[in-house]
Scaffold this motif. Structure first.
Motif, PDB file in Angstrom:
ATOM      1  N   ILE A   1      49.776  67.788  39.755  1.00 17.16           N
ATOM      2  CA  ILE A   1      49.228  66.467  40.005  1.00 17.16           C
ATOM      3  C   ILE A   1      50.305  65.388  40.004  1.00 17.16           C
ATOM      4  N   TRP A   2      51.412  65.673  39.312  1.00 16.93           N
ATOM      5  CA  TRP A   2      52.477  64.679  39.234  1.00 16.93           C
ATOM      6  C   TRP A   2      53.186  64.485  40.569  1.00 16.93           C
ATOM      7  N   LEU A   3      52.981  65.381  41.497  1.00 17.17           N
ATOM      8  CA  LEU A   3      53.568  65.177  42.826  1.00 17.17           C
ATOM      9  C   LEU A   3      52.967  63.973  43.532  1.00 17.17           C
ATOM     10  N   GLU A   4      51.750  63.573  43.113  1.00 19.23           N
ATOM     11  CA  GLU A   4      51.070  62.466  43.772  1.00 19.23           C
ATOM     12  C   GLU A   4      51.513  61.113  43.236  1.00 19.23           C
ATOM     13  N   ARG A   5      52.303  61.082  42.201  1.00 23.65           N
ATOM     14  CA  ARG A   5      52.674  59.808  41.605  1.00 23.65           C
ATOM     15  C   ARG A   5      53.667  59.063  42.476  1.00 23.65           C
ATOM     16  N   ASP A   6      53.505  57.739  42.516  1.00 23.14           N
ATOM     17  CA  ASP A   6      54.430  56.832  43.187  1.00 23.14           C
ATOM     18  C   ASP A   6      54.308  55.479  42.502  1.00 23.14           C
ATOM     19  N   ALA A   7      54.912  54.444  43.056  1.00 20.39           N
ATOM     20  CA  ALA A   7      54.874  53.122  42.422  1.00 20.39           C
ATOM     21  C   ALA A   7      53.446  52.599  42.324  1.00 20.39           C
ATOM     22  N   ASN A   8      52.650  52.806  43.358  1.00 20.29           N
ATOM     23  CA  ASN A   8      51.267  52.333  43.342  1.00 20.29           C
ATOM     24  C   ASN A   8      50.443  53.061  42.281  1.00 20.29           C
ATOM     25  N   TRP A   9      50.751  54.367  42.083  1.00 24.55           N
ATOM     26  CA  TRP A   9      50.038  55.147  41.065  1.00 24.55           C
ATOM     27  C   TRP A   9      50.255  54.554  39.679  1.00 24.55           C
ATOM     28  N   TYR A  10      51.495  54.147  39.369  1.00 18.99           N
ATOM     29  CA  TYR A  10      51.787  53.546  38.070  1.00 18.99           C
ATOM     30  C   TYR A  10      51.121  52.183  37.919  1.00 18.99           C
ATOM     31  N   LEU A  11      51.091  51.388  38.996  1.00 23.40           N
ATOM     32  CA  LEU A  11      50.461  50.072  38.921  1.00 23.40           C
ATOM     33  C   LEU A  11      48.963  50.196  38.666  1.00 23.40           C
ATOM     34  N   GLN A  12      48.315  51.159  39.314  1.00 21.13           N
ATOM     35  CA  GLN A  12      46.879  51.350  39.100  1.00 21.13           C
ATOM     36  C   GLN A  12      46.590  51.776  37.665  1.00 21.13           C
ATOM     37  N   ARG A  13      47.425  52.656  37.116  1.00 20.88           N
ATOM     38  CA  ARG A  13      47.233  53.070  35.727  1.00 20.88           C
ATOM     39  C   ARG A  13      47.408  51.888  34.771  1.00 20.88           C
ATOM     40  N   ALA A  14      48.391  51.017  35.064  1.00 19.38           N
ATOM     41  CA  ALA A  14      48.637  49.863  34.185  1.00 19.38           C
ATOM     42  C   ALA A  14      47.514  48.840  34.274  1.00 19.38           C
ATOM     43  N   LEU A  15      46.905  48.651  35.456  1.00 18.85           N
ATOM     44  CA  LEU A  15      45.817  47.688  35.613  1.00 18.85           C
ATOM     45  C   LEU A  15      44.591  48.076  34.796  1.00 18.85           C
ATOM     46  N   ARG A  16      44.428  49.368  34.557  1.00 18.00           N
ATOM     47  CA  ARG A  16      43.301  49.797  33.735  1.00 18.00           C
ATOM     48  C   ARG A  16      43.441  49.309  32.292  1.00 18.00           C
ATOM     49  N   ILE A  17      44.678  49.003  31.888  1.00 13.90           N
ATOM     50  CA  ILE A  17      44.907  48.508  30.525  1.00 13.90           C
ATOM     51  C   ILE A  17      44.747  47.003  30.492  1.00 13.90           C
ATOM     52  N   SER A  18      45.569  46.301  31.290  1.00 12.20           N
ATOM     53  CA  SER A  18      45.469  44.835  31.377  1.00 12.20           C
ATOM     54  C   SER A  18      46.376  44.339  32.489  1.00 12.20           C
ATOM     55  N   ALA A  19      46.169  43.091  32.866  1.00 14.26           N
ATOM     56  CA  ALA A  19      46.994  42.490  33.921  1.00 14.26           C
ATOM     57  C   ALA A  19      48.426  42.307  33.443  1.00 14.26           C
ATOM     58  N   GLN A  20      48.612  41.990  32.129  1.00 14.08           N
ATOM     59  CA  GLN A  20      49.976  41.799  31.613  1.00 14.08           C
ATOM     60  C   GLN A  20      50.771  43.106  31.673  1.00 14.08           C
ATOM     61  N   VAL A  21      50.141  44.199  31.324  1.00 12.88           N
ATOM     62  CA  VAL A  21      50.833  45.493  31.376  1.00 12.88           C
ATOM     63  C   VAL A  21      51.171  45.848  32.820  1.00 12.88           C
TER      64      VAL A  21
ATOM     65  N   SER B   1      63.155  46.607  39.123  1.00 11.63           N
ATOM     66  CA  SER B   1      64.464  46.380  38.500  1.00 11.63           C
ATOM     67  C   SER B   1      65.475  47.463  38.840  1.00 11.63           C
ATOM     68  N   ARG B   2      65.025  48.585  39.422  1.00 12.22           N
ATOM     69  CA  ARG B   2      65.921  49.678  39.773  1.00 12.22           C
ATOM     70  C   ARG B   2      66.128  49.730  41.275  1.00 12.22           C
ATOM     71  N   ALA B   3      67.312  50.248  41.674  1.00  9.56           N
ATOM     72  CA  ALA B   3      67.605  50.365  43.108  1.00  9.56           C
ATOM     73  C   ALA B   3      66.631  51.324  43.777  1.00  9.56           C
ATOM     74  N   HIS B   4      66.210  52.360  43.068  1.00 10.46           N
ATOM     75  CA  HIS B   4      65.242  53.327  43.579  1.00 10.46           C
ATOM     76  C   HIS B   4      64.094  53.404  42.587  1.00 10.46           C
ATOM     77  N   PRO B   5      62.852  53.201  43.029  1.00 11.76           N
ATOM     78  CA  PRO B   5      61.717  53.220  42.092  1.00 11.76           C
ATOM     79  C   PRO B   5      61.622  54.505  41.288  1.00 11.76           C
ATOM     80  N   GLU B   6      62.056  55.641  41.881  1.00 13.19           N
ATOM     81  CA  GLU B   6      61.963  56.905  41.165  1.00 13.19           C
ATOM     82  C   GLU B   6      62.732  56.874  39.846  1.00 13.19           C
TER      83      GLU B   6
END
Length: 551
Positions: A437-457, A467-472
């Motif tokens: 399942i981790w093959l499906e992760r990308d920047a949008n995947w992390y943002l969606q997981r963080a939104l479930r917690i709060s907008a600040q996260v 902040s990194r040259a490559h999101p990976e």
């Protein structure tokens, strides 16, 4: 024979038996270290071309017993050398090292293995072949008779004395390679500086038809690709390639046992040629290329001495024009030219070039990481390996186009070469089922997981990703931030994220330290108590009068 002499012979026989056991143990330990298949192919190819055991051992930096061993293994397969050279490295290893069987030539093998000892003993004063044979028969009761013993020693001695002196130059047999001592020069139009570049000189043994080219450097990659262009110029390849002891070809310069560069071995195997480097400090081993370098100075360098060039390509074009003129000059005291000898006799004798061009192979030995990937240091890209090989040693063979991963002799993964730094090339089936399942992760995947917690996260995770040259490269930091929710809860993580955003310190370590030091604990602030009223209050009107005061 006197009793004293018999006693002495028995004692020496016991000593020889102990020495034999010691040598056998050494041979066994050395045999455990398998030579690279590319070097074994060179041994077989040079043996096929009639080179002596000693010459092959000296050329490839191996012992004579090693050469004899692999030649014997080839004969034991009941396959021709041509057939063995056509298979790939792993198939060749399986052919040469099947399940061991009985050996019908133990007597000759024993004598062959101890030949150097017998030669050393014969040089000692008073030692005769009869004495050595007597000691030999005590340790080997079923060994050769005295006449056979002497005959085999004579045969081994004759093979050991073959030298390179006076070797002929039949058409299509030898190609000599060297660098000219004088560098080529051109002017860089951008900086105006003079650039010095090495000049590769390649000469055919029979016709003395030559190829010269100025290349970027003497690195192995530039050298091999220059040599590849020389073969295309000749439209064929000779049986033997004889380079000088240059670092591009020989990694261990030694008069007797030079060590060949493995890339050069792969190059020679691809073009079905043997490599036989000249001895260091022995220009007579390669007189034709030494003569060709001298002629390059006279017929190429000298006519162009006053001409200025402004690119490497322009320099090589001028070299090619002078080279054509030189090839059409007649030999001194003869009526034919280098071009005529090449076209009529040498060119038809050359082996045809293979269909596919050579690709440089590089070799690594790495340990598979826990995430089922290995990382190539060249390019810093990750490639997946089946999860069953995690934390195991694997061998990597890679070219500019592909990456192959071996466990022992088995190919377990192969990928197209990708040069994206810190990127991942992953085959889904290489991962465990609960990790796929981790093959499906990308920047949008992390943002969606963080939104479930709060907008600040979510804002914090977004800051970390950009902040990194490559999101990976930021994925592991994001994993750390999201994992804090399970440890401290959503409220405390939200409070810590808000503090990190206000201070513009958006890193996992900073957020973790805030929580660890209880600097981000959510708390309800009590309202401030009103100040007591008293007469000593000047109020805002007083300060307004002060601001409007004019002296």
């Amino acid at each position: 024979m006197t009793p004293l002499l018999i006693t002495g012979l028995k004692g020496f026989g016991c000593y020889l038996g102990e020495l034999t056991n010691t040598l056998t143990k050494l041979d066994t330990s050395m045999a455990a270290k398998l030579k690279p298949m590319s070097q074994i192919k060179q041994i077989l190819r040079l043996h096929q071309h009639g080179k002596s055991i000693k010459a092959i051992a000296r050329s490839l930096a191996v012992s004579k017993n090693t050469v004899r061993k692999y030649v014997a293994l080839q004969k034991a397969t009941n396959r021709s050398i041509e057939e063995l050279l056509r298979v790939d490295d792993n198939e060749l290893q399986q052919m040469l090292f099947p399940v061991e069987g009985s050996d019908s030539s133990n007597r000759h093998r024993y004598l062959d293995d101890h030949y150097e000892y017998f030669c050393k003993e014969l040089r000692r004063r008073g030692v005769t072949r009869w004495l050595l044979w007597s000691e030999y028969r005590q340790s080997q009761p079923d060994g050769y008779s005295y006449s056979q013993f002497c005959w085999h020693l004579q045969q081994l001695d004759g093979a050991a004395k073959v030298t390179m002196a006076g070797l002929p130059h039949p058409a299509g047999e030898q190609m000599y390679v060297d660098f000219a001592g004088e560098y080529g020069r051109y002017i860089d139009p951008g900086s105006g500086q003079t650039c010095k570049v090495p000049v590769l000189v390649v000469t055919l043994g029979f016709s003395q038809y030559s190829y010269i080219e100025a290349i970027e450097s003497q690195k192995t990659e530039d050298f091999l690709y220059g040599l590849q262009r020389a073969l295309r110029f000749f439209t064929g390849v000779t049986k033997l390639i004889i380079p000088d002891n240059m670092k591009s070809a020989v990694i261990k310069s030694d008069r007797y046992e030079p060590g060949l560069n493995r890339m050069l071995e792969d190059f020679a195997n691809h073009y079905d040629a043997g490599v036989f480097p000249a001895r260091p400090g022995r220009p007579k081993d390669k007189p034709l290329v030494e003569s060709a370098v001298r002629d390059v100075y006279r017929h190429v360098y000298a006519p162009l001495r006053n001409v200025k060039f402004f690119s490497l390509n322009e320099l090589n074009q001028a070299y090619r024009q002078q080279l054509d003129l030189w090839h059409d000059r007649t030999f001194q005291g003869r009526t034919d030219t280098r071009r005529q000898r090449f076209e009529t006799a040498e060119k038809p004798a050359l082996h045809p070039l293979p269909i596919h061009e050579f690709e440089i192979k590089k070799y690594l030995s790495l340990t598979v990481r826990n995430n089922c990937h290995i990382q190539l240091s060249e390019g810093r890209h990750y490639y997946s390996v089946p999860y069953s090989f995690a934390r195991q040693k694997v061998k990597i063979i890679y070219t500019p186009k592909r990456v192959q991963i071996y466990h022992r002799t088995n190919l377990i993964a192969q990928h197209q070469r990708d040069r994206k730094p810190y990127g991942y090339t992953t085959v889904k089936e290489h991962l465990p089922s609960h990790h796929q399942i981790w093959l499906e992760r990308d920047a949008n995947w992390y943002l969606q997981r963080a939104l479930r917690i709060s907008a600040q996260v979510a804002r914090l995770v977004e800051r970390i990703l950009v902040s990194r040259a490559h999101p990976e490269q930021a994925y592991r930091s994001c994993d750390g931030v999201l994992s804090l929710q399970r440890k401290v809860g959503s409220d405390m993580l939200t409070e810590a994220a808000a503090v990190a955003l206000d201070l513009n310190c958006c890193t996992y370590s900073f957020v973790n330290n805030l929580i660890k030091n209880a600097m981000a604990s959510p708390s309800k602030q009590e309202p401030l108590a009103e100040l007591p009223k008293h007469d000593n209050i000047r109020g805002k009107d007083y300060f307004q009068q002060t601001l409007n005061f004019e002296p």
